[in-house]
Motif scaffolding. Sequence first.
Motif, PDB file in Angstrom:
ATOM      1  N   GLU A 129       0.777  -1.272   0.030  1.00 43.00           N
ATOM      2  CA  GLU A 129      -0.032   0.022  -0.179  1.00 43.00           C
ATOM      3  C   GLU A 129       0.713   1.230   0.006  1.00 43.00           C
ATOM      4  O   GLU A 129       0.324   2.212  -0.672  1.00 43.00           O
ATOM      5  N   ASP A 130       1.852   1.416   0.494  1.00 39.44           N
ATOM      6  CA  ASP A 130       2.564   2.467   0.886  1.00 39.44           C
ATOM      7  C   ASP A 130       4.067   2.320   0.553  1.00 39.44           C
ATOM      8  O   ASP A 130       4.399   1.169   0.801  1.00 39.44           O
ATOM      9  N   PRO A 131       5.025   3.220   0.552  1.00 38.58           N
ATOM     10  CA  PRO A 131       6.255   3.143   0.451  1.00 38.58           C
ATOM     11  C   PRO A 131       7.259   2.259   1.433  1.00 38.58           C
ATOM     12  O   PRO A 131       8.206   1.266   1.203  1.00 38.58           O
ATOM     13  N   LYS A 132       6.757   2.124   2.658  1.00 39.45           N
ATOM     14  CA  LYS A 132       7.144   1.560   3.771  1.00 39.45           C
ATOM     15  C   LYS A 132       6.762   0.155   4.003  1.00 39.45           C
ATOM     16  O   LYS A 132       7.310  -0.741   4.872  1.00 39.45           O
ATOM     17  N   ASP A 133       5.653  -0.462   3.120  1.00 38.07           N
ATOM     18  CA  ASP A 133       4.945  -1.509   3.460  1.00 38.07           C
ATOM     19  C   ASP A 133       5.485  -2.716   2.961  1.00 38.07           C
ATOM     20  O   ASP A 133       6.218  -2.842   1.767  1.00 38.07           O
ATOM     21  N   VAL A 134       5.813  -3.853   3.716  1.00 35.22           N
ATOM     22  CA  VAL A 134       6.543  -4.949   3.658  1.00 35.22           C
ATOM     23  C   VAL A 134       5.340  -6.101   3.807  1.00 35.22           C
ATOM     24  O   VAL A 134       5.159  -5.987   4.820  1.00 35.22           O
ATOM     25  N   ASP A 135       5.236  -6.859   3.070  1.00 30.66           N
ATOM     26  CA  ASP A 135       4.493  -8.190   3.297  1.00 30.66           C
ATOM     27  C   ASP A 135       5.120  -9.333   3.658  1.00 30.66           C
ATOM     28  O   ASP A 135       6.086  -9.713   2.852  1.00 30.66           O
ATOM     29  N   TRP A 136       4.963 -10.041   4.788  1.00 26.10           N
ATOM     30  CA  TRP A 136       5.463 -11.463   5.142  1.00 26.10           C
ATOM     31  C   TRP A 136       4.479 -12.368   4.940  1.00 26.10           C
ATOM     32  O   TRP A 136       3.190 -12.357   5.590  1.00 26.10           O
ATOM     33  N   PHE A 137       4.992 -13.755   4.276  1.00 24.33           N
ATOM     34  CA  PHE A 137       3.992 -14.739   4.385  1.00 24.33           C
ATOM     35  C   PHE A 137       4.997 -16.061   4.950  1.00 24.33           C
ATOM     36  O   PHE A 137       6.179 -16.048   4.887  1.00 24.33           O
ATOM     37  N   THR A 138       4.232 -17.064   5.062  1.00 25.59           N
ATOM     38  CA  THR A 138       4.889 -18.088   5.850  1.00 25.59           C
ATOM     39  C   THR A 138       4.169 -19.456   5.084  1.00 25.59           C
ATOM     40  O   THR A 138       2.998 -19.552   4.818  1.00 25.59           O
ATOM     41  N   PHE A 139       4.835 -20.629   4.753  1.00 26.03           N
ATOM     42  CA  PHE A 139       4.519 -21.823   4.637  1.00 26.03           C
ATOM     43  C   PHE A 139       5.113 -22.831   5.094  1.00 26.03           C
ATOM     44  O   PHE A 139       6.408 -22.667   5.554  1.00 26.03           O
ATOM     45  N   GLU A 140       4.540 -24.146   5.158  1.00 24.73           N
ATOM     46  CA  GLU A 140       5.147 -25.307   5.722  1.00 24.73           C
ATOM     47  C   GLU A 140       5.309 -26.145   4.789  1.00 24.73           C
ATOM     48  O   GLU A 140       4.424 -26.655   4.230  1.00 24.73           O
ATOM     49  N   SER A 141       6.363 -26.817   4.784  1.00 23.16           N
ATOM     50  CA  SER A 141       6.847 -28.066   4.055  1.00 23.16           C
ATOM     51  C   SER A 141       6.847 -29.270   4.920  1.00 23.16           C
ATOM     52  O   SER A 141       7.491 -29.031   6.024  1.00 23.16           O
ATOM     53  N   THR A 142       6.013 -30.238   4.699  1.00 27.52           N
ATOM     54  CA  THR A 142       6.096 -31.379   5.601  1.00 27.52           C
ATOM     55  C   THR A 142       6.800 -32.667   5.024  1.00 27.52           C
ATOM     56  O   THR A 142       6.902 -33.589   5.770  1.00 27.52           O
ATOM     57  N   ALA A 143       7.543 -32.404   3.962  1.00 23.57           N
ATOM     58  CA  ALA A 143       8.370 -33.597   3.492  1.00 23.57           C
ATOM     59  C   ALA A 143       9.264 -32.965   2.427  1.00 23.57           C
ATOM     60  O   ALA A 143       9.387 -31.622   1.971  1.00 23.57           O
ATOM     61  N   ASN A 144      10.279 -33.664   2.085  1.00 23.88           N
ATOM     62  CA  ASN A 144      11.256 -33.273   0.926  1.00 23.88           C
ATOM     63  C   ASN A 144      10.740 -32.848  -0.137  1.00 23.88           C
ATOM     64  O   ASN A 144       9.627 -33.613  -0.753  1.00 23.88           O
ATOM     65  N   GLY A 145      11.085 -31.831  -1.054  1.00 25.33           N
ATOM     66  CA  GLY A 145      10.255 -31.573  -2.300  1.00 25.33           C
ATOM     67  C   GLY A 145      10.901 -30.493  -3.071  1.00 25.33           C
ATOM     68  O   GLY A 145      11.897 -29.781  -2.448  1.00 25.33           O
ATOM     69  N   LEU A 146      10.421 -30.254  -4.129  1.00 21.98           N
ATOM     70  CA  LEU A 146      10.600 -29.146  -4.887  1.00 21.98           C
ATOM     71  C   LEU A 146       9.668 -27.989  -4.872  1.00 21.98           C
ATOM     72  O   LEU A 146       8.607 -28.278  -5.289  1.00 21.98           O
ATOM     73  N   ALA A 147      10.052 -26.763  -4.142  1.00 20.31           N
ATOM     74  CA  ALA A 147       9.160 -25.867  -3.898  1.00 20.31           C
ATOM     75  C   ALA A 147       9.046 -24.743  -4.952  1.00 20.31           C
ATOM     76  O   ALA A 147       9.892 -24.515  -5.618  1.00 20.31           O
ATOM     77  N   THR A 148       7.996 -24.355  -5.399  1.00 20.01           N
ATOM     78  CA  THR A 148       7.905 -23.299  -6.386  1.00 20.01           C
ATOM     79  C   THR A 148       6.886 -22.153  -5.960  1.00 20.01           C
ATOM     80  O   THR A 148       5.721 -22.248  -5.346  1.00 20.01           O
ATOM     81  N   VAL A 149       7.333 -20.853  -5.813  1.00 15.38           N
ATOM     82  CA  VAL A 149       6.808 -19.668  -5.440  1.00 15.38           C
ATOM     83  C   VAL A 149       6.661 -18.811  -6.664  1.00 15.38           C
ATOM     84  O   VAL A 149       7.418 -18.531  -7.184  1.00 15.38           O
TER      85      VAL A 149
END
Length: 190
Positions: free
Chosen positions: A46-66
């Motif tokens: 929304e504004d110049p100082k806005d930084v968004d943080w997200f989290t996700f959980e991997s329950t196994a070995n794998g190849l993640a794609t964001v």
Amino acid sequence: LLLALIIAMSCAAVASAAADEETESNATPTSANLIGVGGAMNAKLEDPKDVDWFTFESTANGLATVKLDHTAITGADSNVSFFKVEIIGEDGVYVESFKSAGNQASASVSFSVIPSDYFISMDRQHLDNLTYTLQVDIDKSANVEKEENDTFGDATFMNTATKAKPDLTYFGTIDKGSEASGDVDYYKFF
């Protein structure tokens, strides 16, 4: 009755495909919004100082794609605007990053994951009030390194290609931690 069941199942499938909405304030890793693997999150810087943080959980070995999707910016601002995406492990180690230019509509990165929590930091350069969608998927069937594979004795075993399975590509991630030497990955095959 059968028709009602089919309609209800169709509505449920459409509802489950919809993206979640960002909840403010998610300006730090401790207030990060959870993105379910296979899910997506609609958000806005929304504004110049806005930084968004997200989290996700991997329950196994794998190849993640964001994957990041956003409206392409046109005009004079298209060449100086971009999104910056960083992925950090739960131990605070920088794992991967990518940028999406303002004149692009999407960008993504893939990296190997282990069972752990991961954090995504979203920032941008130049423009405000930018909406975007962030998506996370994990391919648990991908051939990925098995941490800890930092020594000869702990090397990840690689199967060799055969006529039946000619493509046995292996994926690894060099953690970009604070150590001067960085991460070393060992593999072995017979």
